[in-house]
Design an enzyme around this catalytic site. Structure first.
Site, PDB file in Angstrom:
ATOM      1  N   THR A 187      -8.153  -5.970   5.076  1.00 48.86           N
ATOM      2  CA  THR A 187      -8.561  -7.061   5.965  1.00 48.86           C
ATOM      3  C   THR A 187      -9.418  -6.513   7.091  1.00 48.86           C
ATOM      4  OG1 THR A 187      -6.518  -8.220   5.469  1.00 48.86           O
ATOM      5  CG2 THR A 187      -7.643  -8.856   7.507  1.00 48.86           C
TER       6      THR A 187
ATOM      7  N   GLY B  65      -8.695 -37.341  -5.116  1.00 51.04           N
ATOM      8  CA  GLY B  65      -9.854 -36.479  -5.379  1.00 51.04           C
ATOM      9  C   GLY B  65     -10.400 -35.820  -4.124  1.00 51.04           C
TER      10      GLY B  65
ATOM     11  N   PHE C 145      -8.535  -3.981  -0.646  1.00 48.32           N
ATOM     12  CA  PHE C 145      -7.981  -5.219  -0.064  1.00 48.32           C
ATOM     13  C   PHE C 145      -7.830  -5.112   1.453  1.00 48.32           C
ATOM     14  CE2 PHE C 145      -5.233  -5.833  -4.173  1.00 48.32           C
ATOM     15  CZ  PHE C 145      -6.318  -6.383  -4.843  1.00 48.32           C
TER      16      PHE C 145
ATOM     17  N   MET D 181      -3.451   0.603   3.761  1.00 49.19           N
ATOM     18  CA  MET D 181      -2.340   1.139   2.974  1.00 49.19           C
ATOM     19  C   MET D 181      -2.642   0.994   1.483  1.00 49.19           C
ATOM     20  SD  MET D 181       0.826  -0.517   5.130  1.00 49.19           S
ATOM     21  CE  MET D 181       0.184  -2.169   5.136  1.00 49.19           C
TER      22      MET D 181
ATOM     23  N   GLU E 229       5.677  -8.315  11.252  1.00 47.56           N
ATOM     24  CA  GLU E 229       4.526  -8.643  10.399  1.00 47.56           C
ATOM     25  C   GLU E 229       4.883  -9.767   9.421  1.00 47.56           C
ATOM     26  OE1 GLU E 229       3.157  -4.875   8.784  1.00 47.56           O
ATOM     27  OE2 GLU E 229       3.210  -4.040  10.802  1.00 47.56           O
ATOM     28  N   ARG E 230       6.117  -9.765   8.990  1.00 45.94           N
ATOM     29  CA  ARG E 230       6.524 -10.830   8.048  1.00 45.94           C
ATOM     30  C   ARG E 230       6.727 -12.149   8.772  1.00 45.94           C
ATOM     31  NH1 ARG E 230       9.306  -6.233   4.485  1.00 45.94           N
ATOM     32  NH2 ARG E 230       7.388  -5.898   3.330  1.00 45.94           N
TER      33      ARG E 230
ATOM     34  N   GLU F 131      -4.062   0.598  -2.260  1.00 46.91           N
ATOM     35  CA  GLU F 131      -5.075   1.313  -3.052  1.00 46.91           C
ATOM     36  C   GLU F 131      -5.240   0.573  -4.372  1.00 46.91           C
ATOM     37  OE1 GLU F 131      -3.679   5.350  -3.383  1.00 46.91           O
ATOM     38  OE2 GLU F 131      -3.762   5.649  -1.209  1.00 46.91           O
ATOM     39  N   PRO F 132      -6.304   0.886  -5.107  1.00 46.89           N
ATOM     40  CA  PRO F 132      -6.475   0.158  -6.371  1.00 46.89           C
ATOM     41  C   PRO F 132      -5.242   0.254  -7.273  1.00 46.89           C
ATOM     42  CG  PRO F 132      -8.443   1.425  -5.851  1.00 46.89           C
ATOM     43  CD  PRO F 132      -7.426   1.786  -4.819  1.00 46.89           C
TER      44      PRO F 132
HETATM   45  C1  LIG Z   1      -6.491 -11.189   1.190  1.00 50.11           C
HETATM   46  C2  LIG Z   1      -5.688  -9.905   1.192  1.00 50.11           C
HETATM   47  C3  LIG Z   1      -5.673  -9.122   2.337  1.00 50.11           C
HETATM   48  C4  LIG Z   1      -4.965  -7.921   2.346  1.00 50.11           C
HETATM   49  N1  LIG Z   1      -5.011  -7.116   3.460  1.00 50.11           N
HETATM   50  C5  LIG Z   1      -4.487  -5.869   3.403  1.00 50.11           C
HETATM   51  C6  LIG Z   1      -4.676  -4.941   4.481  1.00 50.11           C
HETATM   52  O1  LIG Z   1      -5.277  -5.271   5.507  1.00 50.11           O
HETATM   53  N2  LIG Z   1      -4.170  -3.694   4.338  1.00 50.11           N
HETATM   54  C7  LIG Z   1      -3.504  -3.294   3.238  1.00 50.11           C
HETATM   55  O2  LIG Z   1      -3.099  -2.145   3.171  1.00 50.11           O
HETATM   56  N3  LIG Z   1      -3.291  -4.148   2.193  1.00 50.11           N
HETATM   57  C8  LIG Z   1      -3.775  -5.417   2.256  1.00 50.11           C
HETATM   58  N4  LIG Z   1      -3.597  -6.284   1.195  1.00 50.11           N
HETATM   59  C9  LIG Z   1      -2.859  -5.839   0.032  1.00 50.11           C
HETATM   60  C10 LIG Z   1      -1.504  -6.505  -0.139  1.00 50.11           C
HETATM   61  O3  LIG Z   1      -0.611  -6.033   0.819  1.00 50.11           O
HETATM   62  C11 LIG Z   1      -1.057  -6.254  -1.587  1.00 50.11           C
HETATM   63  O4  LIG Z   1      -1.905  -7.027  -2.431  1.00 50.11           O
HETATM   64  C12 LIG Z   1       0.390  -6.632  -1.823  1.00 50.11           C
HETATM   65  O5  LIG Z   1       1.247  -5.762  -1.134  1.00 50.11           O
HETATM   66  C13 LIG Z   1       0.758  -6.604  -3.321  1.00 50.11           C
HETATM   67  O6  LIG Z   1       0.369  -5.389  -3.900  1.00 50.11           O
HETATM   68  P1  LIG Z   1      -0.503  -5.400  -5.261  1.00 50.11           P
HETATM   69  O7  LIG Z   1      -1.639  -6.329  -5.039  1.00 50.11           O
HETATM   70  O8  LIG Z   1      -0.827  -4.000  -5.609  1.00 50.11           O
HETATM   71  O9  LIG Z   1       0.449  -6.037  -6.327  1.00 50.11           O
HETATM   72  P2  LIG Z   1       1.472  -5.223  -7.265  1.00 50.11           P
HETATM   73  O10 LIG Z   1       2.303  -4.320  -6.426  1.00 50.11           O
HETATM   74  O11 LIG Z   1       0.692  -4.631  -8.382  1.00 50.11           O
HETATM   75  O12 LIG Z   1       2.384  -6.388  -7.814  1.00 50.11           O
HETATM   76  C14 LIG Z   1       2.113  -7.128  -9.029  1.00 50.11           C
HETATM   77  C15 LIG Z   1       3.286  -8.038  -9.315  1.00 50.11           C
HETATM   78  O13 LIG Z   1       4.452  -7.245  -9.533  1.00 50.11           O
HETATM   79  C16 LIG Z   1       5.486  -7.707  -8.707  1.00 50.11           C
HETATM   80  N5  LIG Z   1       6.378  -6.613  -8.319  1.00 50.11           N
HETATM   81  C17 LIG Z   1       6.041  -5.433  -7.747  1.00 50.11           C
HETATM   82  N6  LIG Z   1       7.132  -4.698  -7.493  1.00 50.11           N
HETATM   83  C18 LIG Z   1       8.194  -5.445  -7.905  1.00 50.11           C
HETATM   84  C19 LIG Z   1       9.605  -5.251  -7.912  1.00 50.11           C
HETATM   85  N7  LIG Z   1      10.155  -4.143  -7.412  1.00 50.11           N
HETATM   86  N8  LIG Z   1      10.385  -6.216  -8.430  1.00 50.11           N
HETATM   87  C20 LIG Z   1       9.850  -7.346  -8.942  1.00 50.11           C
HETATM   88  N9  LIG Z   1       8.523  -7.603  -8.951  1.00 50.11           N
HETATM   89  C21 LIG Z   1       7.704  -6.663  -8.448  1.00 50.11           C
HETATM   90  C22 LIG Z   1       4.799  -8.280  -7.489  1.00 50.11           C
HETATM   91  O14 LIG Z   1       5.636  -9.138  -6.752  1.00 50.11           O
HETATM   92  C23 LIG Z   1       3.629  -8.970  -8.143  1.00 50.11           C
HETATM   93  O15 LIG Z   1       4.028 -10.230  -8.606  1.00 50.11           O
HETATM   94  C24 LIG Z   1      -4.244  -7.519   1.199  1.00 50.11           C
HETATM   95  C25 LIG Z   1      -4.240  -8.323   0.053  1.00 50.11           C
HETATM   96  C26 LIG Z   1      -4.962  -9.501   0.048  1.00 50.11           C
HETATM   97  C27 LIG Z   1      -4.962 -10.327  -1.208  1.00 50.11           C
END
Ligand SMILES: Cc1cc2nc3c(=O)[nH]c(=O)nc-3n(C[C@H](O)[C@H](O)[C@H](O)COP(=O)(O)OP(=O)(O)OC[C@H]3O[C@@H](n4cnc5c(N)ncnc54)[C@H](O)[C@@H]3O)c2cc1C
Length: 374
Positions: A157, A337, A155, A124, A239-240, A126-127
């Protein structure tokens, strides 16, 4: 004694624990160095019936329920093996195919997912987007009997080991609606980026995936066009809860480990455990772990009755992951430590736990969901 589990769950736990202690726990440090888990372990787990336990028997599974899933999730968390990405494959990807796949898709993919021959991932993020899923950009267009997928995911998994990618795409870039398309990784135009270097969960291969005009038959679409977001959110409560189940288990395991450590470690001529501060800290952790367990088990009972509301699941994820971060930090402190040394379980668990507040929806997104029902 946890009333949520039946005798068959307990027997499954014995089997899972034996396998994980023998085949997984000793190899974790090696896999962490490699940044990936060998495919071989997937086949071994598949052979033991430990993958995709809720897949119905007609598709090669054992037809278990969320109780069996929870057992496997907890047993992996018990040895801090969340990095072994079985859960995404078994508990997220396979259930999507069971719920929304055509008969042809189920017969084609599920038996091999159960055996570990095919590793499934969900793509799901994307960068440019994570939390705001509906703004994603990966595109799909229809060309006769085929779909053509173009875009980039990050990202992901198990991305490095992946054989089958359930990919969230858009037919119309201006729309908010998503379409799920399954892409086999041997299709032309599909490629993987490097394995991403992370601060924790180092054994989990987390990868970037690229789709350069990848053609798949229309029969690879999962469910209906433009209903992808609905499908993705339908499974979200479970999932949650997965993340909350892990958190509860991790806190309990590390608490036991810390009690043992502080009883053995002597400072100023007495065990660290004997300082009132230590006993009070451990008592606080115990009390909070017990409360978390009661709540998480009640959520597990509800999910088993198909009655877990999204906001309650969000509360479990929020509180579980936040408590895990806070309490593992307290437990690490009691190790001095040694807590900072990778060879001690607490240090690795502490750093691995950090991501629980981010993936599966961040803590802030959980608060958004909860606040909608206030
Ligand atoms: C180890 C790892 C494994 C993962 N595996 C998968 C996978 O298998 N498939 C997949 O699709 N994704 C995967 N992810 C992605 C993961 O689901 C996302 O990193 C996560 O949903 C957060 O998105 P983002 O990194 O783009 O952060 P952003 O959306 O850019 O968020 C940045 C900050 O803004 C805050 N923020 C965003 N919206 C709001 C709002 N409305 N109100 C207040 N604060 C807000 C966030 O809480 C966060 O603190 C993985 C990530 C990691 C680190």
């Amino acid at each position: 004694m946890r009333s949520v589990f039946r005798e068959d769950h307990n027997m499954f736990r014995d089997q899972a624990r034996r396998f994980i202690e023998r085949e997984i726990a000793p190899y974790l440090p090696e896999w962490e160095k490699q940044g990936i888990v060998p495919k071989d372990i997937w086949l071994k787990a598949g052979e033991m019936g430990l993958l995709c336990s809720t897949v119905p028997e007609e598709y090669g599974g054992s037809g278990g329920d969320f109780g069996h899933s929870a057992v496997m999730i907890e047993e992996l968390a018990r040895v801090n093996a969340t990095a072994v990405g079985f859960t995404t494959h078994s508990e997220i990807v396979a259930p999507y195919i069971v719920a929304y796949g055509s008969e042809e898709q189920k017969l084609k993919w599920l038996p091999k997912m159960v055996s570990g021959e095919t590793i499934g991932v969900i793509a799901m993020s994307e960068p440019g987007i994570g939390s705001d899923l509906r703004s994603m950009r990966t595109q799909v267009r229809r060309d006769g009997d085929e779909y053509v997928v173009s875009g980039q995911k990050t990202f992901i998994t198990n991305g490095g080991n992946a054989d089958l990618v359930v990919t969230a795409t858009k037919l119309d870039p201006t729309s908010k609606e998503l379409t799920l398309v399954c892409v086999e990784t041997d299709r032309q135009g599909f490629s993987r980026g490097r394995l991403l270097e992370k601060i924790g969960l180092k054994g989990q291969d987390t990868a970037e995936l690229f789709f350069d005009e990848v053609r798949v038959p229309v029969s690879n679409r999962l469910g209906e066009e433009n209903l992808g977001f609905k499908y993705l959110t339908h499974q979200l409560a479970w999932e949650r809860l997965i993340i909350a189940l892990r958190a509860a288990q991790s806190i309990e395991t590390l608490l036991e480990e810390t009690i043992e450590y502080t009883r053995e470690r002597k400072v100023f001529g007495k065990p660290v455990f004997d300082f009132q501060n230590t006993r009070f800290k451990l008592a606080e952790v115990k009390a909070q772990a017990t409360m978390l367990r009661a709540f998480v088990d009640s959520c597990l009972e509800r999910v088993m009755r198909s009655d877990l509301p999204a906001d309650v699941a969000a509360m479990a994820k929020l509180m579980g992951s936040e408590l895990q971060g806070k309490l593992l930090d307290e437990l690490l402190q009691l190790h001095g430590g040694y807590g900072f040394m990778s060879e001690y379980k607490i240090g690795r668990a502490w750093v691995d736990a950090r991501v629980a507040r981010i993936y599966g929806g961040t803590s802030e997104i959980m608060k958004e969901i909860i606040s909608r029902n206030l």
